[in-house]
Design an enzyme around this catalytic site. Structure first.
Site, PDB file in Angstrom:
ATOM      1  N   ARG A  41      51.065  30.779  49.443  1.00  0.00           N
ATOM      2  CA  ARG A  41      51.494  32.011  50.078  1.00  0.00           C
ATOM      3  C   ARG A  41      52.878  31.790  50.672  1.00  0.00           C
ATOM      4  NH1 ARG A  41      49.556  34.931  55.727  1.00  0.00           N
ATOM      5  NH2 ARG A  41      50.564  36.934  55.295  1.00  0.00           N
ATOM      6  N   HIS A  42      53.646  32.868  50.787  1.00  0.00           N
ATOM      7  CA  HIS A  42      54.963  32.790  51.413  1.00  0.00           C
ATOM      8  C   HIS A  42      54.840  32.345  52.870  1.00  0.00           C
ATOM      9  CE1 HIS A  42      53.988  36.470  53.594  1.00  0.00           C
ATOM     10  NE2 HIS A  42      53.550  36.955  52.451  1.00  0.00           N
ATOM     11  N   ARG A  45      56.632  35.898  58.045  1.00  0.00           N
ATOM     12  CA  ARG A  45      57.452  37.078  57.753  1.00  0.00           C
ATOM     13  C   ARG A  45      57.435  38.040  58.934  1.00  0.00           C
ATOM     14  NH1 ARG A  45      53.853  41.146  57.274  1.00  0.00           N
ATOM     15  NH2 ARG A  45      51.828  40.792  56.237  1.00  0.00           N
ATOM     16  N   ARG A 111      60.387  37.868  50.124  1.00  0.00           N
ATOM     17  CA  ARG A 111      59.800  36.773  50.903  1.00  0.00           C
ATOM     18  C   ARG A 111      59.182  35.683  50.029  1.00  0.00           C
ATOM     19  NH1 ARG A 111      56.726  41.396  52.066  1.00  0.00           N
ATOM     20  NH2 ARG A 111      54.539  41.375  51.399  1.00  0.00           N
ATOM     21  N   ASP A 286      48.910  36.155  50.302  1.00  0.00           N
ATOM     22  CA  ASP A 286      47.580  35.783  50.793  1.00  0.00           C
ATOM     23  C   ASP A 286      46.485  36.307  49.871  1.00  0.00           C
ATOM     24  OD1 ASP A 286      48.119  38.422  51.465  1.00  0.00           O
ATOM     25  OD2 ASP A 286      47.820  38.156  53.622  1.00  0.00           O
TER      26      ASP A 286
END
Length: 403
Positions: A41-42, A45, A111, A286
């Site tokens: 996942r990034h 944010r 992102r 996610d």
């Protein structure tokens, strides 16, 4: 008691070292690591969007924009990249980047692209031969396609059957009962947010917004006390199971990525992977992480934190090929997961066979095969009412390295 404490601690430390040693031996006994697929996942944010009554909905509170990777998110992925470099030293071929070593794909969000680039800055920190200026950074390509065409990670390419099945699940007796049970909380959130909150996905989005506001030291409204995080967490976490609640939903949503991961491992085994890479990296969300885990049958209901990472590793020993699945959801070492009805080191052929029901053979053709009024009140997996409450260890409201 005081005089015996050091002795107890020594015994305990020896025990931990023994257990750790067993783990290392077990990993070594599994054979040579020859390929890995990495999904993450990034990083941290900003909120994707404010709610109607949000006291922080003015753009001035989020100068980098909505849904954008923060500086801490960049740092998180840089650190994860360094960790991956250490873990996969045997696959890195000296640490020098080559397009025949790794392929990186991201969803088409700022992102996730920025997270991948930050991660690769740590993973492929330039060797002396790769330094091209006083900037200690080696550019590594990240591939993507438009969101609406993505059939692998973003899953926004139209799939009529998936939409049909998902809508039928939303209208099922199970979901109606679930929503009815939580109606009081929905009504409370609707009243205070100024917009309809009537299902787990909307609670999930609101939870994320509130959580990120706490990370930025913004004081939450008084109405959040008593509902955030605890009462909202269980419902938000369940929202991650909803997109892949049935085998059909798994097959159409999480199945394509699982199919590609298995294809790469089989090609590596047969010597037909071209280029003969060692690493595949996927930068996503996610929902991508939870859906892949749930599709493999190893998802423990929770909200995947920033930089949550799934590692699917292929090993070879005496012409036998095994698959190990790990999940890293924090700064700690990853957890080894076990595919249902297999072992932690699952033979590759068994891994594929056990997951056959959730791997699409022809995704495009299956997407066009509508069921017409599917009955979801029969055959649905039962909802484990206490499942989310078993994972309180995932709840954090202040730890920037966690959720």
């Amino acid at each position: 008691m005081i005089t015996r404490l050091p002795s107890f601690i020594s015994i305990f430390l020896i025990f931990l070292q023994f257990c750790y040693g067993l783990q290392i031996v077990q990993q070594q006994d599994d054979g040579e690591l020859i390929f890995t697929s990495i999904l993450y996942r990034h990083g941290e944010r900003t909120p994707e969007e404010p709610y109607a009554n949000d006291p922080y909905k003015d753009d001035s509170y989020w100068p980098i924009g909505w849904g954008q990777l923060t500086n801490n998110g960049k740092r998180q992925h840089f650190e994860l990249g360094k960790w991956l470099r250490t873990r996969y030293t045997s696959l890195m071929r000296g640490g020098r980047y080559s397009n025949s070593l790794v392929y990186v794909r991201s969803t088409d969000w700022d992102r996730t692209l920025m997270s991948a680039l930050s991660n690769l800055a740590g993973m492929f920190y330039p060797t002396p031969a790769e330094l091209w200026s006083d900037i200690k950074w080696q550019p590594v390509p990240v591939h993507t396609i438009p969101k609406q065409l993505d059939k692998l990670l973003a899953m926004q390419y139209p799939c009529p059957k998936y939409r049909e099945q998902l809508e039928a699940f939303y209208n099922s007796g199970l979901m109606k009962n679930y929503n009815q049970k939580n109606q009081a909380l929905y009504d409370y959130l609707t009243k205070h947010t100024g917009e309809p909150v009537d299902d787990p996905i909307k609670v999930q989005y609101l939870y994320s917004t509130l959580y990120i506001q706490t990370l930025n030291n913004y004081t939450l409204p008084a109405w959040t006390q008593g509902v955030f995080p605890d009462k909202m967490y269980d419902i938000s976490a369940f929202g991650f199971k909803m997109p892949v609640y049935t085998n059909t939903l798994k097959r159409l949503f999480g199945g394509p990525l699982l199919k590609e991961i298995i294809h790469h491992m089989k090609a590596k085994k047969s010597g037909t992977l071209s280029p003969d890479r060692n690493i595949a990296v996927y930068s996503a969300h996610d929902t991508t992480v939870s859906s892949l885990l749930e599709t493999m049958g190893v998802f423990e209901t929770h909200m995947p934190p920033f930089t949550a990472t799934v590692l699917v590793e292929l090993r070879k020993k005496n012409d036998q090929y095994t698959v190990s699945v790990y999940y890293k959801n924090s700064t700690a070492e990853p957890t080894l997961l076990t595919i249902p009805r297999c072992t932690p080191s699952c033979p590759l052929n068994e891994f594929e066979e056990l997951l056959q029901d959730v791997i699409p053979q022809d995704w495009d053709a299956e997407c066009k095969t509508l069921v017409r009024n599917p009955n979801f009140d029969q055959g649905l997996p039962e909802l484990a009412e206490n499942e989310p409450r078993n994972i309180r260890r995932y709840i954090t409201t202040r730890n920037r390295n966690s959720w």
